[in-house]
Design a protein around this motif. Structure first.
Motif, PDB file in Angstrom:
ATOM      1  N   SER A 119      -4.666  11.411  74.062  1.00 36.82           N
ATOM      2  CA  SER A 119      -4.364  10.183  74.785  1.00 36.82           C
ATOM      3  C   SER A 119      -2.971   9.674  74.415  1.00 36.82           C
ATOM      4  O   SER A 119      -2.480   9.914  73.309  1.00 36.82           O
ATOM      5  N   PHE A 120      -2.364   8.964  75.351  1.00 36.52           N
ATOM      6  CA  PHE A 120      -1.111   8.269  75.064  1.00 36.52           C
ATOM      7  C   PHE A 120      -1.459   6.959  74.357  1.00 36.52           C
ATOM      8  O   PHE A 120      -2.083   6.083  74.937  1.00 36.52           O
ATOM      9  N   ALA A 121      -1.067   6.842  73.098  1.00 32.60           N
ATOM     10  CA  ALA A 121      -1.293   5.595  72.363  1.00 32.60           C
ATOM     11  C   ALA A 121      -0.206   4.578  72.658  1.00 32.60           C
ATOM     12  O   ALA A 121      -0.359   3.393  72.359  1.00 32.60           O
ATOM     13  N   SER A 122       0.898   5.036  73.224  1.00 31.80           N
ATOM     14  CA  SER A 122       2.019   4.157  73.570  1.00 31.80           C
ATOM     15  C   SER A 122       2.027   3.900  75.064  1.00 31.80           C
ATOM     16  O   SER A 122       1.306   4.540  75.834  1.00 31.80           O
ATOM     17  N   ILE A 123       2.864   2.959  75.484  1.00 29.69           N
ATOM     18  CA  ILE A 123       3.106   2.715  76.902  1.00 29.69           C
ATOM     19  C   ILE A 123       4.531   3.162  77.215  1.00 29.69           C
ATOM     20  O   ILE A 123       5.385   3.232  76.318  1.00 29.69           O
ATOM     21  N   PRO A 124       4.833   3.492  78.481  1.00 27.50           N
ATOM     22  CA  PRO A 124       6.163   4.011  78.817  1.00 27.50           C
ATOM     23  C   PRO A 124       7.312   3.091  78.401  1.00 27.50           C
ATOM     24  O   PRO A 124       8.397   3.568  78.052  1.00 27.50           O
ATOM     25  N   GLU A 125       7.054   1.791  78.409  1.00 32.95           N
ATOM     26  CA  GLU A 125       8.108   0.832  78.047  1.00 32.95           C
ATOM     27  C   GLU A 125       8.571   0.979  76.599  1.00 32.95           C
ATOM     28  O   GLU A 125       9.663   0.513  76.249  1.00 32.95           O
ATOM     29  N   GLU A 126       7.760   1.617  75.759  1.00 36.27           N
ATOM     30  CA  GLU A 126       8.173   1.842  74.369  1.00 36.27           C
ATOM     31  C   GLU A 126       9.140   3.016  74.259  1.00 36.27           C
ATOM     32  O   GLU A 126       9.727   3.246  73.203  1.00 36.27           O
TER      33      GLU A 126
END
Length: 230
Positions: free
Chosen positions: A61-68
């Motif tokens: 899973s992506f634990a981050s969001i694209p804005e990071e």
């Protein structure tokens, strides 16, 4: 590439760093490249420049969001480590990693109904990204049941989210029995007025779903993200 697989769904990113935050628990950072995703989604990762014995891919899973502007992965490896993880964890900075995705529907609903997250162990990973997204929008309330019999990954960061946002609340059960009690309390308080987002190992998710269904929670009020091979 498998037959029918879209090239648009394949992305090349690069390995940046790995940190063992607790014995057996790892956080990995990759460059974002041209990849975009919704909070709660996942990708399937392969290592194109390495031959892997056995299973040569893993979903994370992506634990981050694209804005990071980076991909953050949280994973656990206790006991014998797979060949894939041994190779992945030992990559040099800048080495290529291939990601198929984004995939999955464990994302925020289109309406503004409140949420109950039931994160089981490393199942907190996609929840971290959803909470990060929610903090930017302040769109809904959420109660988090974060269950672990060991280490609580992202705990201090999630505590900061909760402390900064009075629409969030969290509890930390540390056993199966305590987790069931917290879920029962949430069901009693919220009923079918919220969505229940369940993330964790498949067997644990099955048990939680049965508890929700037995208590009268409608199936369309549940979303789940089973973690296999973590």
């Amino acid at each position: 590439m498998m037959m029918g697989e879209s090239k648009k769904n394949i992305h090349m990113v690069s390995f940046q760093a790995i940190k063992e935050v607790e014995e057996g628990y790892y956080q990995i950072k990759l460059s974002k490249g041209d990849l975009d995703w919704e909070a709660g989604q996942y990708g399937v990762y392969t290592l194109p420049n390495h031959e892997i014995k056995g299973k040569d891919f893993r979903p994370f899973s992506f634990a981050s969001i694209p804005e990071e502007d980076y991909i953050l992965i949280g994973t656990r490896s206790i006991g014998d480590m797979s060949e894939f993880k041994k190779t992945f964890f030992s990559l040099d900075k800048g080495e290529e990693v291939q990601v198929k995705g984004p995939l999955g529907r464990f994302v925020l609903p289109e309406d503004d109904k409140d949420l109950v997250f039931i994160a089981l162990g490393i199942g907190i990973t996609p929840v971290r990204s959803i909470l990060k997204k929610m903090e930017a929008t302040h769109a809904r309330d959420a109660h988090i049941i974060y269950s672990s019999e060991g280490y609580f990954m992202f705990q201090s960061e999630i505590e900061d989210f909760v402390n900064r946002n009075d629409v969030l609340s969290i509890v930390y059960p540390t056993s199966v029995e305590e987790t069931k009690e917290e879920i029962a309390s949430a069901i009693k308080k919220y009923g079918n007025e919220v969505y229940y987002y369940v993330s964790g190992p498949p067997k644990a998710i099955k048990s939680v779903k049965e508890q929700l269904e037995d208590a009268g929670i409608e199936k369309d009020h549940m979303k789940h993200d089973p973690f296999t091979g973590y």
